[in-house]
Design an enzyme around this catalytic site. Structure first.
Site, PDB file in Angstrom:
ATOM      1  N   SER A 215       0.817  -1.214   0.000  1.00  0.00           N
ATOM      2  CA  SER A 215       0.000   0.000   0.000  1.00  0.00           C
ATOM      3  C   SER A 215       0.850   1.264   0.000  1.00  0.00           C
ATOM      4  O   SER A 215       1.714   1.439  -0.853  1.00  0.00           O
ATOM      5  CB  SER A 215      -0.968  -0.050   1.191  1.00  0.00           C
ATOM      6  OG  SER A 215      -1.942   0.941   1.106  1.00  0.00           O
ATOM      7  N   ASP A 379      -9.512  -3.165  -5.543  1.00  0.00           N
ATOM      8  CA  ASP A 379      -9.267  -4.148  -4.482  1.00  0.00           C
ATOM      9  C   ASP A 379     -10.089  -3.863  -3.232  1.00  0.00           C
ATOM     10  O   ASP A 379      -9.781  -4.356  -2.154  1.00  0.00           O
ATOM     11  CB  ASP A 379      -7.774  -4.227  -4.157  1.00  0.00           C
ATOM     12  CG  ASP A 379      -7.216  -2.945  -3.545  1.00  0.00           C
ATOM     13  OD1 ASP A 379      -7.992  -2.025  -3.199  1.00  0.00           O
ATOM     14  OD2 ASP A 379      -5.981  -2.851  -3.391  1.00  0.00           O
ATOM     15  N   HIS A 412      -7.570  -5.406  -0.631  1.00  0.00           N
ATOM     16  CA  HIS A 412      -6.381  -4.614  -0.325  1.00  0.00           C
ATOM     17  C   HIS A 412      -5.612  -5.183   0.863  1.00  0.00           C
ATOM     18  O   HIS A 412      -4.377  -5.248   0.841  1.00  0.00           O
ATOM     19  CB  HIS A 412      -6.821  -3.175  -0.019  1.00  0.00           C
ATOM     20  CG  HIS A 412      -5.713  -2.207   0.076  1.00  0.00           C
ATOM     21  ND1 HIS A 412      -5.026  -1.733  -1.013  1.00  0.00           N
ATOM     22  CD2 HIS A 412      -5.148  -1.596   1.151  1.00  0.00           C
ATOM     23  CE1 HIS A 412      -4.106  -0.874  -0.634  1.00  0.00           C
ATOM     24  NE2 HIS A 412      -4.152  -0.781   0.681  1.00  0.00           N
TER      25      HIS A 412
END
Length: 445
Positions: A215, A379, A412
């Site tokens: 991320s 996601d 995610h």
């Protein structure tokens, strides 16, 4: 965003839904069958909320309530330090307010930089080790597991903490700024990360390092690479694997700024965490980028106005956060203008096929009520156009190798936990250790 791009308190809600993943049998099959003779050292860079933070309060601290000032937390370590992130007590409203005021950052226009709240000192834990990346609270391992499944998969390959595998925790509330602007905390992290990479290489016979980010960590890594000369990159970096990187920002971040974000946990009022989330420097960095979100694409719609990625400054004004406009315009916009190719091999592993906020619609109640959401591909947190931003921007870069792997149905957060995505990560590292490579752009699913 523990493994979310939503930073700080909102990530509390995310980790409650985390489940401990086991190393998949498919991964073990790859591991047992590999015959490479070396392990390139690995450095893990977490996402927002993906590592523990500690804090202590000085005499300058003045809590907004007697509870914050005198009684919370009850248990402290030597020197007055306590775990600020993650603490399960923040799920209770009185403690949530204490937590939010201590996590809040303040932008000082005269300094052109961010600082902690008065009387609050913070620090990261065990820099260089993966220990603070495994769980956000070691006392609640099963519900705050973060990089534990990924680390266990790497250990199956033969990696060892602090020898061939290293962790780079950081204060994820802070971000970076464009050239010419001070950014003490973020710049110090980049310096520490650079030193860690060099030491990891030196202690492993001069072998270059494989960087693995999740991320927000991917944005920091790309900045690190492009802020150092090509000769340094060629000497110290073998490969960069970016997991679920929000290269172009997210629409979900506009929800965070407008109405607060509790990530669907019903007991938490998102408005209680909104101001703290707005104060985060890194959250500004994650707002939708112009190149990925065109002017004609409505991201936020109200009864009186429509906002695209070209209207972020007006959006910040209208939601009641005018103090965010100057740092966004001066520090963030020039920073995200270009995603320069670093000239070292990059693999992006992303989730797809998960409903992801694409447009937000607000009614008469305005931004104090959660919006109706129109969803698109991504996601669950990062939109697909953002996950694939490098494909568009680097397509004509002759000396840049880029590989994109889509894992359908992976969110995610689960990209560092799910069996199928862990399989892909292990496979990529095995390929790198075996000396195999991709000659140009590759996109697989």
């Amino acid at each position: 965003m523990g493994g979310s791009v939503v930073v700080n308190v909102a990530t509390v809600m995310m980790v409650i839904t985390m489940m401990v993943a086991v190393v998949p049998s498919t991964c073990r099959a790859i591991i047992n069958d590999n015959h490479h003779h070396q392990l390139y050292p690995v450095v893990l860079v977490p996402g927002a909320g993906g590592n523990q933070l500690e804090a202590r309060l000085t005499a300058e601290y003045k809590g907004t309530s007697w509870l914050c000032s005198r009684f919370y937390p009850v248990k402290k370590q030597e020197g007055g330090w306590f775990r600020l992130w993650f603490d399960v007590g923040v799920l209770l409203a009185p403690f949530l307010e204490c937590f939010a005021e201590r996590m809040t950052l303040y932008y000082h226009p005269e300094l052109d930089d961010y600082r902690n709240a008065p009387g609050v000192e913070t620090r990261v834990c065990q820099f260089g080790s993966t220990q603070s990346l495994l769980y956000l609270d070691p006392n609640l391992k099963h519900i705050t597991s973060y990089m534990e499944p990924l680390v266990e998969s790497l250990q199956e390959l033969g990696y060892t903490d602090n020898k061939t595998m290293f962790g780079a925790p950081y204060d994820f509330r802070y971000g970076l700024a464009a050239e010419g602007h001070p950014c003490d905390v973020g710049s110090t992290f980049l310096q520490n990360l650079k030193q860690l990479i060099e030491e990891a290489s030196d202690s492993n016979g001069g072998n270059p390092v494989v960087l693995i980010s999740h991320s927000l960590g991917g944005l920091f890594v790309l900045q690190l690479l492009n802020r150092n000369p090509p000769s340094w990159r060629q000497q110290y970096i073998k490969h960069f694997i970016a997991l679920a990187a929000p290269w172009g920002g997210t629409v979900d971040e506009m929800l965070t700024f407008a109405s607060g974000n509790s990530l669907g946990v019903p007991l938490v009022n998102p408005l209680l965490v909104r101001n703290e989330q707005r104060s985060s420097e890194s959250n500004l960095w994650l707002l939708p980028r112009i190149r990925q979100f065109p002017r004609e694409k409505p991201l936020v719609v109200t009864r009186n106005s429509t906002y695209s990625s070209f209207d972020i400054s007006r959006f910040l004004e209208d939601i009641g956060f005018p103090e965010g406009v100057q740092p966004y315009q001066k520090r963030i916009l020039p920073l995200v203008e270009k995603l320069a190719a670093p000239g070292i091999p990059v693999t992006c592993i992303i989730g797809s096929g998960v409903q992801t906020p694409e447009s937000l619609y607000y009614g008469e109640e305005g931004f104090d009520k959660q919006p109706e959401i129109v969803y698109g591909d991504g996601d669950g947190t990062v939109n697909m156009v953002s996950l694939l931003a490098l494909v568009d921007e680097w397509r004509d870069e002759e000396n840049q190798r880029l590989k994109v792997i889509k894992v359908d149905g992976i969110s995610h957060t689960n990209i560092i936990k799910d069996e199928e995505s862990l399989d892909q990560i292990v496979k990529e590292i095995t390929i790198i250790n075996d000396g195999l490579s991709t000659s140009s752009f590759v996109s697989s699913s």
